[in-house]
Design an enzyme around this catalytic site. Sequence first.
Site, PDB file in Angstrom:
ATOM      1  N   SER A  52       0.933  -1.457   0.082  1.00 30.99           N
ATOM      2  CA  SER A  52       0.093  -0.043   0.124  1.00 30.99           C
ATOM      3  C   SER A  52       0.825   1.384   0.009  1.00 30.99           C
ATOM      4  CB  SER A  52      -0.866  -0.117   1.105  1.00 30.99           C
ATOM      5  OG  SER A  52      -1.796   0.978   1.311  1.00 30.99           O
ATOM      6  N   HIS A  53       0.829   1.990   1.112  1.00 27.98           N
ATOM      7  CA  HIS A  53       1.237   3.570   1.078  1.00 27.98           C
ATOM      8  C   HIS A  53       2.737   3.265   1.552  1.00 27.98           C
ATOM      9  CE1 HIS A  53      -0.497   2.405   4.871  1.00 27.98           C
ATOM     10  NE2 HIS A  53       0.141   3.057   5.630  1.00 27.98           N
ATOM     11  N   ASP A 107      -2.538   6.405  -3.594  1.00 25.67           N
ATOM     12  CA  ASP A 107      -1.351   5.532  -2.902  1.00 25.67           C
ATOM     13  C   ASP A 107      -0.728   4.505  -3.683  1.00 25.67           C
ATOM     14  OD1 ASP A 107      -3.567   4.061  -2.564  1.00 25.67           O
ATOM     15  OD2 ASP A 107      -2.601   3.061  -0.819  1.00 25.67           O
ATOM     16  N   ASP A 125      -1.110   1.272  -4.014  1.00 29.62           N
ATOM     17  CA  ASP A 125      -1.960   0.485  -4.757  1.00 29.62           C
ATOM     18  C   ASP A 125      -3.142   0.854  -5.249  1.00 29.62           C
ATOM     19  OD1 ASP A 125      -2.787   0.439  -2.202  1.00 29.62           O
ATOM     20  OD2 ASP A 125      -3.509  -1.252  -1.901  1.00 29.62           O
ATOM     21  N   ASP A 131      -5.829   2.518  -3.420  1.00 35.70           N
ATOM     22  CA  ASP A 131      -7.093   2.538  -2.978  1.00 35.70           C
ATOM     23  C   ASP A 131      -7.302   3.664  -2.011  1.00 35.70           C
ATOM     24  OD1 ASP A 131      -5.262   1.841  -1.074  1.00 35.70           O
ATOM     25  OD2 ASP A 131      -6.204  -0.135  -0.313  1.00 35.70           O
ATOM     26  N   ARG A 132      -6.258   4.509  -1.608  1.00 34.62           N
ATOM     27  CA  ARG A 132      -6.287   5.683  -0.768  1.00 34.62           C
ATOM     28  C   ARG A 132      -6.672   6.994  -1.992  1.00 34.62           C
ATOM     29  NH1 ARG A 132      -2.948   5.775   4.491  1.00 34.62           N
ATOM     30  NH2 ARG A 132      -3.245   3.426   4.854  1.00 34.62           N
ATOM     31  N   LYS A 180     -11.558   0.143  -0.724  1.00 31.11           N
ATOM     32  CA  LYS A 180     -11.590   1.590  -0.871  1.00 31.11           C
ATOM     33  C   LYS A 180     -10.977   1.793  -2.137  1.00 31.11           C
ATOM     34  CE  LYS A 180      -7.512   2.150   1.891  1.00 31.11           C
ATOM     35  NZ  LYS A 180      -7.396   1.026   2.790  1.00 31.11           N
TER      36      LYS A 180
HETATM   37  C1  G16 Z   1      -5.051  -0.358   5.491  1.00 30.35           C
HETATM   38  C2  G16 Z   1      -6.331  -0.762   5.646  1.00 30.35           C
HETATM   39  C3  G16 Z   1      -7.391   0.375   6.254  1.00 30.35           C
HETATM   40  C4  G16 Z   1      -6.613   0.843   7.480  1.00 30.35           C
HETATM   41  C5  G16 Z   1      -5.152   1.410   7.111  1.00 30.35           C
HETATM   42  C6  G16 Z   1      -4.620   1.816   8.513  1.00 30.35           C
HETATM   43  O1  G16 Z   1      -4.988   0.547   4.466  1.00 30.35           O
HETATM   44  O2  G16 Z   1      -6.907  -1.133   4.471  1.00 30.35           O
HETATM   45  O3  G16 Z   1      -8.693  -0.156   6.443  1.00 30.35           O
HETATM   46  O4  G16 Z   1      -7.451   1.928   7.838  1.00 30.35           O
HETATM   47  O5  G16 Z   1      -4.749   0.474   6.716  1.00 30.35           O
HETATM   48  O6  G16 Z   1      -4.597   0.984   9.148  1.00 30.35           O
HETATM   49  P1  G16 Z   1      -3.564   1.271  10.585  1.00 30.35           P
HETATM   50  O7  G16 Z   1      -4.178   2.262  11.178  1.00 30.35           O
HETATM   51  O8  G16 Z   1      -3.739  -0.075  11.157  1.00 30.35           O
HETATM   52  O9  G16 Z   1      -2.072   1.360  10.205  1.00 30.35           O
HETATM   53  P2  G16 Z   1      -4.025   0.571   3.211  1.00 30.35           P
HETATM   54  O10 G16 Z   1      -4.317   1.581   2.378  1.00 30.35           O
HETATM   55  O11 G16 Z   1      -2.676   0.579   3.859  1.00 30.35           O
HETATM   56  O12 G16 Z   1      -4.290  -0.938   2.746  1.00 30.35           O
END
Ligand code: G16
Length: 544
Positions: A113-114, A278, A280, A282-283, A377
Amino acid sequence: MHIDTISTAPFTDQKPGTSGLRKKVRVIVQPHYLENFVESVFDALPSLTGSTLVLGGDGRYFNRQAAQIIIKMAAAHGVAKVLIGQGALLSTPAASCLIRKYKAEGGFILSASHNPGGPDEDFGIKFNASNGGPASEQITNEIYQRSLSISEYQIAAIEDVDIDSLGTRAVGPMTLEVIDPVTDYAELMEELFDLDLIAQALKEDRLSIVFDAMHAITGPYAHRLLSGRLGAPVSAVMNAIPLEDFGGGHPDPNLVHAHALAERMYQPGAPTLGAASDGDGDRNMIMGDHFFVTPSDSLAVLAANLHHLKGYRAGLKGVARSMPTSQAVDRVAKRLGIDAYETPTGWKFFGNLLDAGKITLCGEESFGTGSDHVREKDGLWAVLAWLNLIAVRQQSVADIVREHWKIFGRDYYSRHDYEGMPSAIGDSIMSLLRGQLSDLVGQQWGDNKVAIADDFSYHDPVDGSISPHQGVRIIFTNGSRIVFRLSGTGTEGATLRIYLERFEPDAKEHGHDPQKALADLIELAEQLGEVRARSNMKVPTVIT
Ligand code: G16
């Protein structure tokens, strides 16, 4: 096709976190490490034999090699067909779209992801189920249990296959179809939004956009949709080429990491909409000319306006937000007379509500917004929703949000992250907080009197499952909240997140800097959690 059975031994650290397994690349590339995890998925889900699987990732370092391993293991496990994005590229929402559209049994998404990418950075893998959404906790627990007792895995003894030319080819008895990563997703967006209306507004200069793809997966998607379909200039997409290390950047769409975009949005003559996505895809981050929209406000504004948009004219069935997300969307739901659900952090918790038809829209403070069109998302979906909304309402982003606050009140909101602290210190802070919970109710600091103090436990209204220990909540009688939790997406040490929120109904008081409006809660959070004192960190590493 010969299938090798390879002896292996368990790794004890393959428990998926908030969103799949995320590790440093040096951990993932250890002999057998990725294979063990993939084998655990196949062992936990026998229904994958004979089925269709979707495969793709965000293009980060090791994406292509991991895809080859998964193709060979899928062939060894009797998967009938693998649908892969060309070059092993797929955004997370596009993968979700494909799983649903082609009735696949699930999919592997390769992404951290990010988190940054490159040989010294992060890699990730997650499994999505047949509804297109992240596997439930029950499935991820099962995968984890398998990973603890694994002794061998199976892999086809074949050369790497061509994942770059479009078309269908045989991998032993399995079919591999290499597809364009954008087409199906773009078709879905066409159904949901009035793209002609947006294109017209762009053409007539009533609307302009700049989008930062952060050298991650959304570059090709943004090119096709924003430039190709809507007619925005090619220069409207910044950092459009996906790179294995995201150009050395941190593909996290917030004011800190997307600072080039943010600077542009605070210059004279800024475009109507500034947005970023981000690693991937989704953000999303949404900005207007000299204006930043918090993800919680974005969710609330979309909830109040979605019925204006083509795919949502029937109105919303209900909405959901993660617990730390501000309560702004709840106020909209109340006025619309629809249900609002509060789930733990993690998109997987929205899946049951979406599948059961209880909600249409959901979102999180962590720059995630989406609807029932997929089970992830969706960054570009949010960008198109805002573009469509601006084209319909013919107002600036700032005017749309300020008008929203006038009607519903403003939820001042901020998240303070303390990243990379030793795990023991993060745990000690959470223990300190949990230890105080029983004494907090009734205590008062200034205007803030504690009404509820607990460790959030989620009771899923669809399957009845209970997910305890999802974060410490301190809720005051005036509606303000302080929430503490440890992130489940980091790969080193602990990241402590403090979420702060205060409701202001009076429109004359809506123009303050959130950090100032939340100053008393920020100090109270320190008094209760001793985060700065215990971590020896003087300030948060990221404030959003
Ligand atoms: C993931 C999850 C999200 C979550 C985010 C932050 O996002 O898919 O549902 O809100 O992590 O999680 P944490 O606060 O536990 O770091 P992504 O975009 O990283 O896949």
